[in-house]
Scaffold this motif. Structure first.
Motif, PDB file in Angstrom:
ATOM      1  N   LYS A 168       0.818  -1.213   0.000  1.00  0.00           N
ATOM      2  CA  LYS A 168       0.000   0.000   0.000  1.00  0.00           C
ATOM      3  C   LYS A 168       0.851   1.263   0.000  1.00  0.00           C
ATOM      4  CE  LYS A 168      -1.369  -1.497   4.479  1.00  0.00           C
ATOM      5  NZ  LYS A 168      -0.999  -2.829   4.578  1.00  0.00           N
ATOM      6  N   LEU A 169       1.928   1.238  -0.761  1.00  0.00           N
ATOM      7  CA  LEU A 169       2.877   2.339  -0.761  1.00  0.00           C
ATOM      8  C   LEU A 169       2.226   3.675  -1.088  1.00  0.00           C
ATOM      9  CD1 LEU A 169       5.706   3.574  -0.707  1.00  0.00           C
ATOM     10  CD2 LEU A 169       5.983   2.826  -3.066  1.00  0.00           C
ATOM     11  N   VAL A 170       1.418   3.741  -2.130  1.00  0.00           N
ATOM     12  CA  VAL A 170       0.847   5.017  -2.555  1.00  0.00           C
ATOM     13  C   VAL A 170      -0.069   5.592  -1.481  1.00  0.00           C
ATOM     14  CG1 VAL A 170      -0.582   6.158  -4.283  1.00  0.00           C
ATOM     15  CG2 VAL A 170       1.073   4.449  -4.989  1.00  0.00           C
ATOM     16  N   GLY A 171      -0.876   4.768  -0.857  1.00  0.00           N
ATOM     17  CA  GLY A 171      -1.753   5.255   0.206  1.00  0.00           C
ATOM     18  C   GLY A 171      -0.975   5.793   1.390  1.00  0.00           C
ATOM     19  N   VAL A 172       0.107   5.107   1.747  1.00  0.00           N
ATOM     20  CA  VAL A 172       0.936   5.568   2.867  1.00  0.00           C
ATOM     21  C   VAL A 172       1.657   6.854   2.478  1.00  0.00           C
ATOM     22  CG1 VAL A 172       2.829   4.953   4.415  1.00  0.00           C
ATOM     23  CG2 VAL A 172       1.151   3.235   3.779  1.00  0.00           C
ATOM     24  N   LEU A 173       2.100   6.959   1.215  1.00  0.00           N
ATOM     25  CA  LEU A 173       2.721   8.202   0.745  1.00  0.00           C
ATOM     26  C   LEU A 173       1.747   9.375   0.837  1.00  0.00           C
ATOM     27  CD1 LEU A 173       4.808   7.182  -2.378  1.00  0.00           C
ATOM     28  CD2 LEU A 173       5.643   8.436  -0.396  1.00  0.00           C
ATOM     29  N   LEU A 174       0.511   9.160   0.430  1.00  0.00           N
ATOM     30  CA  LEU A 174      -0.493  10.229   0.512  1.00  0.00           C
ATOM     31  C   LEU A 174      -0.725  10.652   1.955  1.00  0.00           C
ATOM     32  CD1 LEU A 174      -3.055   8.979  -2.154  1.00  0.00           C
ATOM     33  CD2 LEU A 174      -1.477  10.904  -2.358  1.00  0.00           C
ATOM     34  N   ARG A 175      -0.767   9.682   2.854  1.00  0.00           N
ATOM     35  CA  ARG A 175      -0.955   9.994   4.274  1.00  0.00           C
ATOM     36  C   ARG A 175       0.245  10.766   4.826  1.00  0.00           C
ATOM     37  NH1 ARG A 175      -4.894   8.567   8.169  1.00  0.00           N
ATOM     38  NH2 ARG A 175      -4.099   9.322  10.133  1.00  0.00           N
ATOM     39  N   ALA A 176       1.462  10.355   4.435  1.00  0.00           N
ATOM     40  CA  ALA A 176       2.671  11.043   4.895  1.00  0.00           C
ATOM     41  C   ALA A 176       2.720  12.471   4.343  1.00  0.00           C
ATOM     42  CB  ALA A 176       3.917  10.266   4.466  1.00  0.00           C
ATOM     43  N   ARG A 177       2.257  12.658   3.105  1.00  0.00           N
ATOM     44  CA  ARG A 177       2.218  14.022   2.545  1.00  0.00           C
ATOM     45  C   ARG A 177       1.199  14.871   3.291  1.00  0.00           C
ATOM     46  NH1 ARG A 177       1.147  15.342  -3.726  1.00  0.00           N
ATOM     47  NH2 ARG A 177      -0.855  14.412  -3.242  1.00  0.00           N
ATOM     48  N   HIS A 205       9.914   8.041 -12.317  1.00  0.00           N
ATOM     49  CA  HIS A 205      10.968   9.056 -12.154  1.00  0.00           C
ATOM     50  C   HIS A 205      10.503  10.245 -11.332  1.00  0.00           C
ATOM     51  CE1 HIS A 205      13.579   6.796 -14.760  1.00  0.00           C
ATOM     52  NE2 HIS A 205      12.606   6.694 -15.641  1.00  0.00           N
ATOM     53  N   ALA A 206       9.324  10.197 -10.793  1.00  0.00           N
ATOM     54  CA  ALA A 206       8.845  11.291  -9.916  1.00  0.00           C
ATOM     55  C   ALA A 206       9.682  11.281  -8.642  1.00  0.00           C
ATOM     56  CB  ALA A 206       7.370  11.103  -9.582  1.00  0.00           C
ATOM     57  N   VAL A 207      10.110  12.484  -8.239  1.00  0.00           N
ATOM     58  CA  VAL A 207      10.981  12.610  -7.072  1.00  0.00           C
ATOM     59  C   VAL A 207      10.133  12.795  -5.817  1.00  0.00           C
ATOM     60  CG1 VAL A 207      12.802  13.988  -5.987  1.00  0.00           C
ATOM     61  CG2 VAL A 207      12.838  13.566  -8.459  1.00  0.00           C
ATOM     62  N   ILE A 208      10.428  11.983  -4.817  1.00  0.00           N
ATOM     63  CA  ILE A 208       9.771  12.080  -3.507  1.00  0.00           C
ATOM     64  C   ILE A 208      10.794  12.644  -2.542  1.00  0.00           C
ATOM     65  CG2 ILE A 208       8.700  10.790  -1.625  1.00  0.00           C
ATOM     66  CD1 ILE A 208       7.907   8.704  -3.791  1.00  0.00           C
ATOM     67  N   THR A 209      10.402  13.691  -1.835  1.00  0.00           N
ATOM     68  CA  THR A 209      11.313  14.360  -0.914  1.00  0.00           C
ATOM     69  C   THR A 209      10.848  14.127   0.509  1.00  0.00           C
ATOM     70  OG1 THR A 209      11.685  16.074  -2.581  1.00  0.00           O
ATOM     71  CG2 THR A 209      12.368  16.573  -0.321  1.00  0.00           C
ATOM     72  N   LEU A 210      11.738  13.605   1.330  1.00  0.00           N
ATOM     73  CA  LEU A 210      11.460  13.443   2.766  1.00  0.00           C
ATOM     74  C   LEU A 210      11.805  14.758   3.425  1.00  0.00           C
ATOM     75  CD1 LEU A 210      10.704  11.548   5.121  1.00  0.00           C
ATOM     76  CD2 LEU A 210      13.129  10.970   5.281  1.00  0.00           C
ATOM     77  N   LEU A 211      10.826  15.407   4.032  1.00  0.00           N
ATOM     78  CA  LEU A 211      11.005  16.739   4.572  1.00  0.00           C
ATOM     79  C   LEU A 211      11.563  16.735   5.999  1.00  0.00           C
ATOM     80  CD1 LEU A 211       7.688  18.282   3.243  1.00  0.00           C
ATOM     81  CD2 LEU A 211       9.975  18.458   2.252  1.00  0.00           C
ATOM     82  N   GLN A 212      11.406  15.698   6.724  1.00  0.00           N
ATOM     83  CA  GLN A 212      11.895  15.661   8.107  1.00  0.00           C
ATOM     84  C   GLN A 212      12.778  14.474   8.361  1.00  0.00           C
ATOM     85  OE1 GLN A 212       8.630  15.915  10.826  1.00  0.00           O
ATOM     86  NE2 GLN A 212       7.989  17.885  10.078  1.00  0.00           N
TER      87      GLN A 212
END
Length: 173
Positions: free
Chosen positions: A138-147, A166-173
């Motif tokens: 469920k990676l995409v759902g967890v990514l949406l929740r983290a965003r 190739h979409a870049v995901i940035t970890l902010l913390q």
């Protein structure tokens, strides 16, 4: 191969239980009509009481007030209910999944500098997907929740495997 004769399948008078034998059989099973009636009545009374407080019951009882917007308890389950407990458990579970996702991004991603100063970690969606697929499906759902929680950022509303590798995901913390 023989044929069944009619006398083989018919009951004789000795096979049919008498009414006294039937009541003895019911008593042996611990079942009585009075006990069944009492259990049914108990269940019926409990269900009726529950329905009086159920706002979604359509039986028109005046005791069932529908939820009102703006009230403090609007949209929340009754305190102490199993629904409340399940909601808290789900919230805790998804919190752990978001933490695992952030750790996976730290492990797989590349450290870098933020525009305004500070450190960030970035990773491409395809690389993260390959690594994270062994952890959860469920990676995409967890990514949406983290965003939504402000922990990660990426462009677009949704990420699709293959199309957005190739979409870049940035970890902010």
């Amino acid at each position: 191969m023989g044929t069944n004769s009619r006398s083989d399948t018919m009951e004789t008078e000795e096979d049919v239980p008498t009414p006294a034998q039937r009541s003895d059989d019911a008593a042996a099973c611990g079942v009585s009509v009075k006990g069944l009636k009492e259990n049914w009545q108990k269940w019926s009374n409990e269900h009726r009481e529950y329905q009086e407080h159920n706002p979604f019951s359509h039986d028109g009882r005046p005791g069932a007030a529908p939820p009102r917007r703006g009230r403090d308890d609007y949209g929340t389950p009754p305190q102490g209910s199993m629904t409340e407990r399940r909601g808290k458990d789900a919230h805790t579970h998804i919190g752990r999944e978001v933490e695992e996702l952030c750790q996976a991004i730290r492990n797989v991603g590349q450290p870098g500098d933020k525009d305004g100063g500070g450190r960030v970690v970035t990773v491409e969606f395809g690389k993260l997907f390959e690594h994270y697929v062994t952890i959860s499906n469920k990676l995409v759902g967890v990514l949406l929740r983290a965003r939504k929680q402000g922990l990660v950022d990426f462009e677009g509303e949704m990420l699709w495997q293959g199309k957005d590798d190739h979409a870049v995901i940035t970890l902010l913390q």
